[in-house]
Design a protein around this motif. Structure first.
Motif, PDB file in Angstrom:
ATOM      1  N   GLN A  27       0.833  -1.206   0.000  1.00  0.00           N
ATOM      2  CA  GLN A  27       0.000   0.000   0.000  1.00  0.00           C
ATOM      3  C   GLN A  27       0.863   1.249   0.000  1.00  0.00           C
ATOM      4  OE1 GLN A  27      -2.458  -0.819   3.515  1.00  0.00           O
ATOM      5  NE2 GLN A  27      -4.234  -0.513   2.194  1.00  0.00           N
ATOM      6  N   SER A  28       1.928   1.229   0.765  1.00  0.00           N
ATOM      7  CA  SER A  28       2.841   2.367   0.840  1.00  0.00           C
ATOM      8  C   SER A  28       3.502   2.624  -0.513  1.00  0.00           C
ATOM      9  CB  SER A  28       3.896   2.103   1.913  1.00  0.00           C
ATOM     10  OG  SER A  28       4.838   3.132   1.933  1.00  0.00           O
ATOM     11  N   ASP A  29       3.953   1.556  -1.170  1.00  0.00           N
ATOM     12  CA  ASP A  29       4.568   1.688  -2.493  1.00  0.00           C
ATOM     13  C   ASP A  29       3.565   2.238  -3.504  1.00  0.00           C
ATOM     14  OD1 ASP A  29       6.874   0.639  -1.391  1.00  0.00           O
ATOM     15  OD2 ASP A  29       6.599  -1.363  -2.258  1.00  0.00           O
ATOM     16  N   TYR A  30       2.342   1.745  -3.444  1.00  0.00           N
ATOM     17  CA  TYR A  30       1.286   2.216  -4.339  1.00  0.00           C
ATOM     18  C   TYR A  30       1.004   3.703  -4.096  1.00  0.00           C
ATOM     19  CZ  TYR A  30      -3.357   2.851  -6.350  1.00  0.00           C
ATOM     20  OH  TYR A  30      -4.437   3.314  -7.062  1.00  0.00           O
ATOM     21  N   ALA A  31       0.927   4.096  -2.838  1.00  0.00           N
ATOM     22  CA  ALA A  31       0.666   5.499  -2.501  1.00  0.00           C
ATOM     23  C   ALA A  31       1.788   6.397  -3.022  1.00  0.00           C
ATOM     24  CB  ALA A  31       0.502   5.669  -0.990  1.00  0.00           C
ATOM     25  N   LYS A 116      -1.274   0.643 -12.030  1.00  0.00           N
ATOM     26  CA  LYS A 116      -2.161  -0.467 -12.405  1.00  0.00           C
ATOM     27  C   LYS A 116      -1.565  -1.795 -11.945  1.00  0.00           C
ATOM     28  CE  LYS A 116      -5.467  -2.557 -14.746  1.00  0.00           C
ATOM     29  NZ  LYS A 116      -6.093  -3.497 -13.829  1.00  0.00           N
ATOM     30  N   ASN A 117      -0.240  -1.946 -12.101  1.00  0.00           N
ATOM     31  CA  ASN A 117       0.415  -3.169 -11.640  1.00  0.00           C
ATOM     32  C   ASN A 117       0.271  -3.342 -10.132  1.00  0.00           C
ATOM     33  OD1 ASN A 117       1.260  -3.967 -14.180  1.00  0.00           O
ATOM     34  ND2 ASN A 117       3.282  -3.041 -13.975  1.00  0.00           N
ATOM     35  N   TYR A 118       0.446  -2.254  -9.378  1.00  0.00           N
ATOM     36  CA  TYR A 118       0.269  -2.328  -7.919  1.00  0.00           C
ATOM     37  C   TYR A 118      -1.169  -2.672  -7.559  1.00  0.00           C
ATOM     38  CZ  TYR A 118       4.866  -0.860  -6.321  1.00  0.00           C
ATOM     39  OH  TYR A 118       6.200  -0.810  -6.030  1.00  0.00           O
ATOM     40  N   GLU A 124      -4.639  -9.247  -6.127  1.00  0.00           N
ATOM     41  CA  GLU A 124      -4.253 -10.659  -6.122  1.00  0.00           C
ATOM     42  C   GLU A 124      -3.777 -11.078  -4.727  1.00  0.00           C
ATOM     43  OE1 GLU A 124      -4.044 -14.375  -7.435  1.00  0.00           O
ATOM     44  OE2 GLU A 124      -4.794 -12.699  -8.642  1.00  0.00           O
ATOM     45  N   PHE A 125      -3.033 -10.213  -4.068  1.00  0.00           N
ATOM     46  CA  PHE A 125      -2.552 -10.492  -2.723  1.00  0.00           C
ATOM     47  C   PHE A 125      -3.726 -10.692  -1.769  1.00  0.00           C
ATOM     48  CE2 PHE A 125      -1.000  -9.352   1.482  1.00  0.00           C
ATOM     49  CZ  PHE A 125       0.183 -10.064   1.558  1.00  0.00           C
TER      50      PHE A 125
END
Length: 150
Positions: A27-31, A116-118, A124-125
C-alpha cells in the motif's frame, strides 16, 4: 497464530501478521506511485500555463515593429531588448515547454502502468492471503494495528 486487519473502503480484511506487514508495504509503495503521478500532473499544468503565457506574449509582439524595443522584467530589474530577440526567446521557451511536457507524458504513462500493476498485485494479494471472516475467530481477529487508507 496472530492476525491483524486492515480497513479498505470500509471493508475489513484480515491477514496474518506477516501478510499484514507485506500488505502495508504494498500500500505504501502504491501510494508513493500515486503521489509521484500527482506531482507529474502538477508539473504538466505549470508547463501548460507557462506555454500559454508565452503564446499570449508572442501574440502581443506580432503588431510591434521589428525595430522596436521592449522591456523584460527580471524581478525588480527591467532590461531593454529588441522585439526579434524577445520573439526568439519566446520560441525557445515554447519549445522547452513542449519538450518537457512530452517527457512528463511519457513518465505519466509509466506511472499509470506502475499504479495499475500495484492495484493488480494488491488485489491478487488480497485474494490469495486474506483470511476469510469465518476462518478468523474473534480472539484471532483482534487487530494489533488498524490501518485505514484515505
Amino acid at each position: 497464530q496472530t492476525h491483524t486487519h486492515t480497513k479498505i473502503m470500509s471493508t475489513q480484511i484480515h491477514f496474518t501478521q506477516d501478510h499484514a506487514e507485506e500488505f502495508k508495504s504494498m500500500q505504501s509503495d502504491y501510494a508513493q506511485v500515486v503521489r509521484r503521478r500527482q506531482h507529474n500532473v502538477m508539473n504538466a499544468e505549470m508547463l501548460e500555463n507557462e506555454k500559454r503565457t508565452q503564446l499570449e506574449t508572442n501574440a502581443k509582439t506580432l503588431d510591434m515593429d521589428t525595430s522596436s524595443h521592449v522591456y523584460k522584467s527580471f524581478g525588480r530589474l527591467y532590461l531593454e531588448m529588441p522585439v526579434p530577440e524577445l520573439r526568439d526567446e519566446i520560441k525557445e521557451n515554447i519549445k522547452y515547454c513542449d519538450t518537457e511536457a512530452d517527457k512528463l507524458r511519457e513518465k505519466r504513462t509509466l506511472l499509470d502502468k506502475s499504479a495499475k500493476n500495484y492495484e493488480d498485485k494488491i488485489s491478487e494479494f488480497i485474494k490469495k492471503n486474506a483470511i476469510k471472516p469465518d476462518e478468523a475467530t474473534e480472539s484471532e481477529a483482534k487487530p494489533k494495528e488498524d490501518n485505514e487508507e484515505d
